[in-house]
Design an enzyme around this catalytic site. Sequence first.
Site, PDB file in Angstrom:
ATOM      1  N   HIS A  30      91.935  44.894  32.222  1.00 64.21           N
ATOM      2  CA  HIS A  30      91.047  45.883  31.218  1.00 64.21           C
ATOM      3  C   HIS A  30      89.918  47.011  31.475  1.00 64.21           C
ATOM      4  CE1 HIS A  30      93.131  43.065  28.744  1.00 64.21           C
ATOM      5  NE2 HIS A  30      93.954  43.518  28.974  1.00 64.21           N
ATOM      6  N   THR A  73      85.442  46.089  20.563  1.00 63.09           N
ATOM      7  CA  THR A  73      86.300  47.488  21.232  1.00 63.09           C
ATOM      8  C   THR A  73      87.959  46.821  21.661  1.00 63.09           C
ATOM      9  OG1 THR A  73      85.694  48.028  22.624  1.00 63.09           O
ATOM     10  CG2 THR A  73      85.101  48.823  21.056  1.00 63.09           C
ATOM     11  N   THR A  74      87.662  45.737  21.657  1.00 69.02           N
ATOM     12  CA  THR A  74      89.679  45.157  22.514  1.00 69.02           C
ATOM     13  C   THR A  74      89.720  43.908  21.186  1.00 69.02           C
ATOM     14  OG1 THR A  74      87.904  43.464  23.958  1.00 69.02           O
ATOM     15  CG2 THR A  74      89.049  45.560  24.945  1.00 69.02           C
ATOM     16  N   HIS A 100      83.999  51.791  30.024  1.00 64.75           N
ATOM     17  CA  HIS A 100      85.308  52.593  29.750  1.00 64.75           C
ATOM     18  C   HIS A 100      85.298  53.548  29.672  1.00 64.75           C
ATOM     19  CE1 HIS A 100      86.252  49.155  26.871  1.00 64.75           C
ATOM     20  NE2 HIS A 100      84.737  48.342  26.779  1.00 64.75           N
ATOM     21  N   HIS A 107      79.209  49.146  28.353  1.00 66.15           N
ATOM     22  CA  HIS A 107      78.967  47.987  27.299  1.00 66.15           C
ATOM     23  C   HIS A 107      78.056  46.758  27.674  1.00 66.15           C
ATOM     24  CE1 HIS A 107      82.103  49.417  24.472  1.00 66.15           C
ATOM     25  NE2 HIS A 107      80.984  50.415  24.715  1.00 66.15           N
TER      26      HIS A 107
END
Length: 539
Positions: A116, A248-249, A143, A167
Amino acid sequence: MGRCNLGLPTSALYETVTCVQEERGTMHFQHQLAVFICILLTEFHLSAAHGVKWTYTGPDGEPSWSKTYPFCGGVFQSPIDFQTELLQYDPTLRPIEVRDYNLSTLEQLTLGNNGHSVQLSLPSQMHIASLPHRFSASQLHFHWGSPNKPAGSEHAINGNQFAAEMHVVHFNSDKYPNISVAADKQDGLAVLGVLIELGQYNPAFDQLLAYINRIQFKDQKVQVPAFNIRSLLPARLDEYYRYDGSLTTPPCYPSVLWTVFRNPVSISQHQFLSLATALYASSEQELNLVSLKENFRSLQEADDRRVLVSFRDGRGLAVMMTPPFLRRQVVQHLLAGDLSDLEDEGMSRLLPHLAHKPGAGKMSTDRKHQHSWSRTFPNQKLPKVKSQDGASLFTSHWKNSRNTGLAGKYWPSDSKLCFTTLEQRVRHRLKGIPTDRQVVEAVKEAVFPELNLMSYLDCKSELALSTIRHLLRHRHTDEAAELEHTLNKVGQRARKTPSVLQMISEDANQAGLSTATTRKSPHSKASLRPHLQEVEWED
């Protein structure tokens, strides 16, 4: 329980059954059965919620996250767009102090591709020192967009998206032993967000990007020399956005105190392409390789939240926040029934207006759905979020306020809102086999008032009408009528929006509470008086 250790989930149901059977001679059978059922449900929940594949696109993409992870369809989600109308200047916000970020080059860190993102493990001696608790570092990750669309930051500023975002994830080490335990707690995580734009070459990022070709595929890892992590952050740590949000996941727990720095850092086009083109979300053995790109979540609703900022933007952004002690007084007046004093003391302005406010999000504009629990499950009551001692946070304070008046301060800092426990409780209360949407709505209805109130007391939210309804759930409807009158006097309200009085009456009727008389008009006090539980009042 001896060697069976039923306090922890076992790795297989067979082990659980065997454990219960072996302990039959030392336990009462009914207690035995209850423990077994509890573990069975927990084991089922954990197996369903973990190890499930999720992606950013395709059948397992973001729109389907909430089917397995209901909080992903819930409230207080991240990322959000920092729209000007959401911002509120807070002069008390201190510059971010990061400690022990300058790591020795003799230390080794693990850089990996988890399918991811690119993730770098961090030692726990790194921490943030400028928050109420010590938040120790755990990892950082990125990201980003794609080569053809270098717009991959998760947060945005007035709709403007940056090329990438980093992050740095920390957990509350004062209260929790590790990030796994902290992740689903309401006060568990703090994340530093760094916006990344295309511009000048940045040598600090090459300390990671130099190893990117050695982790091309999912689950590949490499050891890299440690370095000064502070060099990845902006030069100024005193200008930032602060709000209450979520992972956020998946599982999207709303457990994050977000600090997103105002000033982006830059990387070169070549550095960005090395990140956006070299990686795969697939393992090396898979035949169909999927590129790892555009790994960012879409923007989420504001949900009555405010975004505190530590800076003035030069355009007159100097709106001062309401002091927390005044907000506590508002809550105390609501709980104790001193509604007329709200206006006498000039605090009625802190109550929400029903008219839509730009940027306020779906919890302000979609009020017609706020009774979804009652409508979907007319014979069930909203599940209470409980504190450690088993009493509802609000009910516990309610009893205290009856005995001590307003002497005690309402501040739910002792509570530990555990989202895993909450989800299990909600699923248990839903009869039969609920749909995914029913679970999402039930979780949303259960968690929003608690989060909204705690965030409101910290000045990071507006006090939502659904939270007021939650505070008043033990009240007679004539008390609600008094609040309605107060809101009318202060408000300039939109009449098409359901009133607080109507909402409380509707909830009472849908919960199966009988009314004293047949309803004749929507504003008839006699017709809207259900037989609610008797309570005592200070006034």
